[in-house]
Write a protein that holds these residues in place. Structure first.
Motif, PDB file in Angstrom:
ATOM      1  N   UNK A   1       1.111  -4.988  -5.785  1.00 31.97           N
ATOM      2  CA  UNK A   1       1.803  -3.792  -6.404  1.00 31.97           C
ATOM      3  C   UNK A   1       2.292  -2.846  -5.247  1.00 31.97           C
ATOM      4  N   UNK A   2       1.712  -3.002  -4.339  1.00 32.96           N
ATOM      5  CA  UNK A   2       1.990  -2.087  -2.889  1.00 32.96           C
ATOM      6  C   UNK A   2       3.036  -2.865  -2.313  1.00 32.96           C
ATOM      7  N   UNK A   3       3.010  -4.015  -2.173  1.00 33.05           N
ATOM      8  CA  UNK A   3       4.121  -5.118  -1.581  1.00 33.05           C
ATOM      9  C   UNK A   3       5.276  -4.768  -2.306  1.00 33.05           C
TER      10      UNK A   3
ATOM     11  N   UNK B   1       2.047   9.037  -1.964  1.00 33.76           N
ATOM     12  CA  UNK B   1       1.506   9.544  -2.798  1.00 33.76           C
ATOM     13  C   UNK B   1       1.542   8.329  -4.080  1.00 33.76           C
ATOM     14  N   UNK B   2       2.699   7.722  -4.115  1.00 37.66           N
ATOM     15  CA  UNK B   2       2.915   6.643  -5.081  1.00 37.66           C
ATOM     16  C   UNK B   2       1.810   5.352  -4.953  1.00 37.66           C
TER      17      UNK B   2
ATOM     18  N   UNK C   1      -1.099   4.382  -7.361  1.00 40.14           N
ATOM     19  CA  UNK C   1      -1.083   2.931  -7.806  1.00 40.14           C
ATOM     20  C   UNK C   1      -2.518   2.274  -7.517  1.00 40.14           C
ATOM     21  N   UNK C   2      -3.133   2.495  -6.546  1.00 36.59           N
ATOM     22  CA  UNK C   2      -4.418   2.066  -6.351  1.00 36.59           C
ATOM     23  C   UNK C   2      -5.373   2.499  -6.976  1.00 36.59           C
ATOM     24  N   UNK C   3      -5.529   3.905  -7.308  1.00 39.54           N
ATOM     25  CA  UNK C   3      -6.271   4.477  -8.285  1.00 39.54           C
ATOM     26  C   UNK C   3      -6.304   3.889  -9.676  1.00 39.54           C
ATOM     27  N   UNK C   4      -5.121   3.647 -10.343  1.00 37.70           N
ATOM     28  CA  UNK C   4      -4.854   3.235 -11.430  1.00 37.70           C
ATOM     29  C   UNK C   4      -5.499   1.786 -11.756  1.00 37.70           C
ATOM     30  N   UNK C   5      -5.128   1.064 -10.552  1.00 34.04           N
ATOM     31  CA  UNK C   5      -5.603  -0.502 -10.822  1.00 34.04           C
ATOM     32  C   UNK C   5      -7.042  -0.294 -10.708  1.00 34.04           C
ATOM     33  N   UNK C   6      -7.839   0.295  -9.902  1.00 30.02           N
ATOM     34  CA  UNK C   6      -9.361   0.227  -9.472  1.00 30.02           C
ATOM     35  C   UNK C   6      -9.934   0.856 -10.907  1.00 30.02           C
TER      36      UNK C   6
ATOM     37  N   UNK D   1       6.725  -1.112  -1.720  1.00 30.32           N
ATOM     38  CA  UNK D   1       7.170  -0.907  -0.301  1.00 30.32           C
ATOM     39  C   UNK D   1       8.450  -1.791  -0.174  1.00 30.32           C
ATOM     40  N   UNK D   2       8.492  -3.115  -0.354  1.00 26.65           N
ATOM     41  CA  UNK D   2       9.609  -4.069  -0.240  1.00 26.65           C
ATOM     42  C   UNK D   2      10.911  -3.413  -0.784  1.00 26.65           C
ATOM     43  N   UNK D   3      10.761  -3.145  -1.888  1.00 24.64           N
ATOM     44  CA  UNK D   3      11.911  -2.605  -2.831  1.00 24.64           C
ATOM     45  C   UNK D   3      12.159  -1.321  -2.328  1.00 24.64           C
ATOM     46  N   UNK D   4      11.405  -0.352  -2.163  1.00 22.96           N
ATOM     47  CA  UNK D   4      11.674   1.015  -1.760  1.00 22.96           C
ATOM     48  C   UNK D   4      12.280   1.111  -0.260  1.00 22.96           C
TER      49      UNK D   4
END
Length: 354
Positions: free
Chosen positions: A191-193, A314-315, A319-324, A196-199
């Motif tokens: 998700x982070x990849x 922040x995003x 995202x990490x909080x939601x997944x965990x 960050x890749x698109x952003x």
């Protein structure tokens, strides 16, 4: 059995304590967080280089990693030099823009026939323009000053990363729990990849197009404003707005007419609208699954704790909080509330394995 009220109270106390620790430990944590970002970028770029085919061969791991290090170092050095040079020139010209701004206020007051003319000092502190430029230069100087500490952190992360998986696996008592933890980590990484890749791609496009528009119109410091637009594009919603305001305000005091101001404001506004509302959502899709209100609240929360770095992160942090939270039945309601659609995927059966 623990009562729901006691659990809620303990949760609130834990969140407050973590927030307090993040605030008071900001000076220690921020360099390490920046080092983690750089380390993550190095490994991601090395992974990308390793995928590039060269005939029937692919680059070995150590070569792709070395290329990644050199690329990030070269880009960082070039960007820092350009930004520093532009800020130094802007600091020299700031008193001129300050006087020009005062003249504009006097002209507006005379045209409107005010009995008590409005002066710049009535709305803003004295020497506000030089102070703003000095603050920007101080920020760049502070970043450069902490670069050595960040470099040391990155160095140790690179040297020890081969042991991370083994240590992570041994944190858990059973292979099943370890496998579940690795699955969560892999999903967070995807998700982070993706984000960050698109952003990063759309931020680079935003910065380049911003610089080109300013160069065509003839506004100075085009490279500086392009870099600011690139950086601010990582900040949801308000970043794109600020990226348009800065060069537009400079156009007011730099030119004698309002034509360039309207051209810059319109051109940059169209760029931000097209990329932020058409291109980026199409590329990003629904992968993040975050509520818009949650993003704004997260922006305010992390911005208050860690400033600009917190706004940029922040995003991904949300995202990490939601997944965990989605992986465990007890915390699944938190993930549902933070998500956009309420569909977080997991049934929460992981709690039964605890």
């Amino acid at each position: 059995m623990r009562s729901p009220l006691l659990s809620a109270t303990l949760t609130v106390l834990l969140v407050c304590m973590i927030g307090w620790l993040l605030v008071i430990g900001r000076s220690l944590l921020l360099p390490f967080v920046i080092a983690l970002i750089v380390w993550y970028m190095i490994n991601s770029l090395a992974h990308l280089f390793a995928k590039v085919p060269i005939g029937r061969w692919r680059l070995p791991g150590f070569i792709s990693f070395t290329l990644s290090l050199l690329s990030i170092f070269a880009v960082s050095t070039i960007v820092l030099d350009i930004v520093t040079a532009n800020l130094s020139q802007l600091a020299q010209d700031a008193p001129t823009y300050q006087r020009r701004l005062e003249e504009l206020f006097n002209q507006v007051s005379s045209h409107l026939d005010f009995n008590d003319p409005i002066e710049l000092k009535d709305l803003l502190p004295d020497s506000v323009v030089p102070r703003m430029v000095t603050a920007g230069a101080s920020l760049v100087t502070a970043l450069a000053g902490s670069a050595s500490l960040v470099f040391i952190y990155v160095l140790f992360l690179v040297l020890e990363q081969s042991t991370f998986d083994r240590k992570f696996e041994r944190l858990f008592a059973s292979p099943e729990r370890a496998q579940s933890a690795f699955a969560i980590r892999a999903e967070i990484n995807r998700s982070i990849m993706h984000y960050f890749s698109i952003k990063t791609a759309v931020s680079v496009a935003t910065g380049v197009l911003t610089s080109l528009v300013l160069i065509l119109i003839g506004l100075p410091y085009a490279a500086l404003f392009g870099f600011i637009a690139f950086l601010l594009n990582y900040i949801p919603t308000i970043g794109s707005l600020i990226g348009v305001i800065f060069p537009s305000l400079l156009a007011i005091v730099y030119y004698d007419t309002l034509g360039p101001f309207f051209a810059i404001a319109t051109g940059l506004g169209l760029i931000q609208f097209a990329i932020g509302n058409l291109v980026e959502p199409k590329l990003m899709g629904s992968n993040l699954n975050l509520s818009g209100l949650v993003i704004m609240l997260s922006l305010a929360f992390w911005g208050a704790i860690w400033g600009i770095v917190g706004m940029v992160l922040c995003v991904p942090l949300t995202v990490m909080i939601v997944i965990v939270c989605a992986r465990f039945e007890s915390s699944r309601p938190v993930a549902v509330l933070l998500s956009e659609t309420g569909d977080v995927g997991f049934s929460g059966s992981q709690d039964s394995k605890k």
